[in-house]
Motif scaffolding. Structure first.
Motif, PDB file in Angstrom:
ATOM      1  N   TYR A 183       0.868  -1.176   0.000  1.00 51.36           N
ATOM      2  CA  TYR A 183       0.000   0.000   0.000  1.00 51.36           C
ATOM      3  C   TYR A 183       0.902   1.222   0.000  1.00 51.36           C
ATOM      4  CZ  TYR A 183      -3.513   3.379   1.595  1.00 51.36           C
ATOM      5  OH  TYR A 183      -4.359   4.455   1.707  1.00 51.36           O
ATOM      6  N   ILE A 184       0.734   2.076  -0.992  1.00 49.84           N
ATOM      7  CA  ILE A 184       1.550   3.287  -1.129  1.00 49.84           C
ATOM      8  C   ILE A 184       0.670   4.495  -0.847  1.00 49.84           C
ATOM      9  CG2 ILE A 184       3.126   4.553  -2.643  1.00 49.84           C
ATOM     10  CD1 ILE A 184       3.264   2.117  -4.440  1.00 49.84           C
ATOM     11  N   VAL A 185       1.168   5.416  -0.043  1.00 46.37           N
ATOM     12  CA  VAL A 185       0.410   6.619   0.256  1.00 46.37           C
ATOM     13  C   VAL A 185       1.359   7.816   0.296  1.00 46.37           C
ATOM     14  CG1 VAL A 185       0.567   6.157   2.743  1.00 46.37           C
ATOM     15  CG2 VAL A 185      -1.190   7.720   1.882  1.00 46.37           C
ATOM     16  N   ASP A 186       0.933   8.911  -0.336  1.00 43.28           N
ATOM     17  CA  ASP A 186       1.666  10.174  -0.303  1.00 43.28           C
ATOM     18  C   ASP A 186       0.890  11.118   0.605  1.00 43.28           C
ATOM     19  OD1 ASP A 186       2.843  12.665  -0.744  1.00 43.28           O
ATOM     20  OD2 ASP A 186       3.238  12.255  -2.858  1.00 43.28           O
ATOM     21  N   PHE A 187       1.467  11.466   1.751  1.00 43.07           N
ATOM     22  CA  PHE A 187       0.766  12.282   2.727  1.00 43.07           C
ATOM     23  C   PHE A 187       0.553  13.722   2.269  1.00 43.07           C
ATOM     24  CE2 PHE A 187       2.930   8.962   5.214  1.00 43.07           C
ATOM     25  CZ  PHE A 187       1.820   8.401   5.833  1.00 43.07           C
TER      26      PHE A 187
END
Length: 363
Positions: A183-187
């Motif tokens: 799971y990739i997330v850019d804050f």
């Protein structure tokens, strides 16, 4: 071939070799004890190499203590039950999985029976009807998956762009493997998050099975590995299987680096630890459940750490009326996937619960 092992813990007992016989598929034709040859269609007790089927409408009580039974697989069909109970033998019963068991009926543990699931093993339920895995008083559930590093960042010099089929990460993570789900997330950008699958990787270079939908900045992106080598949950991994893990008072929980998926039903916990003793709940992944982990009335001080919950439908970690202090440390709740979620972490009760660096992301 993978093995499914049933055995008994008896100090000083010498192993006794089973007589040679031909392995095959052995199916129960009636109810009774595992050790009773008349229960089985082969007119013999299952032996090493057998694929064992507990047929619908039958109840088989596992009572073997000498020798241990090494089966290639065990399938519990719909409307069938396998009971593993120390009350049948008067000794501690050990049910150990180094292969797989498929549960379409019921699997019950009583007394000092315990179930252990190791790396590259699974216990799966394939029937949508409601099922319970009950760990009885003084029973034990042990899950020992391979250690896996859960969280990494992008390499500081790399910008991951839409359409890229690979990632360069900041270190060589321990335990990652082909087929793992990330799971990739850019804050820094609220909508930039997605699930991807590892095609292959070498050191810090990760090749994906597809391409990225979004772009990611190295200074604001985190990557979480959501796969584990030991699995309990729905066989199809596509919908909830109405499964509950229920621990009776004084049962013991020791689960590390396991995956628990598609548990629970509306209004019920998938994993209910009421008055249980927690040895370890560490490094696990819980997902696609109504309540991932319900922690009630613990018997001793406990620490629950480094777990990930995602795609939950109500509450990820529910803590209620503890008898002893509890610490939730470095646990992460990701991507609720459900607008009706009540809370990521719900705390209630008279004893203190300490939250130590727990995070809620895209909730």
């Amino acid at each position: 071939m993978k093995r499914w092992v049933l055995g008994i813990l008896m100090a000083g007992l010498l192993a006794v070799a089973a007589p040679p016989t031909f392995a095959g598929t052995v199916t129960s034709t009636g109810s009774g004890n595992w050790s009773n040859a008349s229960v089985w269609d082969a007119s013999r007790v299952p032996v090493e190499g057998d694929d064992v089927v507990i047929a619908g409408g039958t109840v088989v009580n596992y009572d073997m203590y000498n020798p241990t039974v090494n089966c290639d697989s065990v399938t519990i069909n719909a409307s069938a039950t396998l009971n593993v109970s120390s009350y049948l033998t008067g000794s501690d019963v050990l049910l150990t999985l180094s292969g797989d068991i498929k549960v379409l009926g019921g699997l019950y543990l009583e007394g000092t029976a315990n179930v252990s699931i190791y790396s590259n093993s699974s216990v799966t339920w394939g029937d949508p009807e409601f099922k319970v895995l009950n760990v009885g008083e003084s029973g034990r559930l042990t899950v020992s998956g391979n250690f896996k590093e859960s969280e990494v960042s992008l390499d500081a010099s790399t910008f991951a762009a839409t359409g890229d089929s690979s990632l360069l990460i900041d270190r060589n993570p321990i335990g990652w493997a082909t087929g793992d789900v990330l799971y990739i997330v850019d804050f820094s950008v609220s909508d930039n998050q997605e699930y991807v699958t590892i095609n292959s990787y070498e050191s810090t270079a990760v090749l994906l099975t597809g391409t990225l939908t979004y772009s990611y900045r190295p200074d604001s992106t985190k990557i979480f590995n959501l796969s584990r080598s030991a699995y309990l949950g729905a066989a199809l991994r596509t919908e909830e299987a109405n499964i509950r893990l229920v621990f009776d008072p004084a049962a013991t929980i020791d689960i590390q680096y396991g995956e628990f998926g598609y548990f629970g039903e509306s209004g019920a916990s998938g994993f209910d630890t009421n008055e249980a003793e927690i040895v370890n709940i560490r490094g696990n992944v819980f997902h696609h459940a109504t309540y991932s982990l319900t922690i009630q009335n613990l018997l001793a001080d406990s620490v629950i750490e480094d777990n990930i919950a995602y795609q939950e439908h109500s509450t990820a970690f529910w803590v209620y009326a503890n008898h002893q202090p509890l610490t939730l440390s470095h646990n992460i709740v990701l991507d609720s996937g459900d607008s009706s979620m009540v809370a990521a972490i719900f705390l209630a009760g008279s004893y203190p619960t300490t939250l130590n660096q727990c995070r809620v992301i895209d909730y």
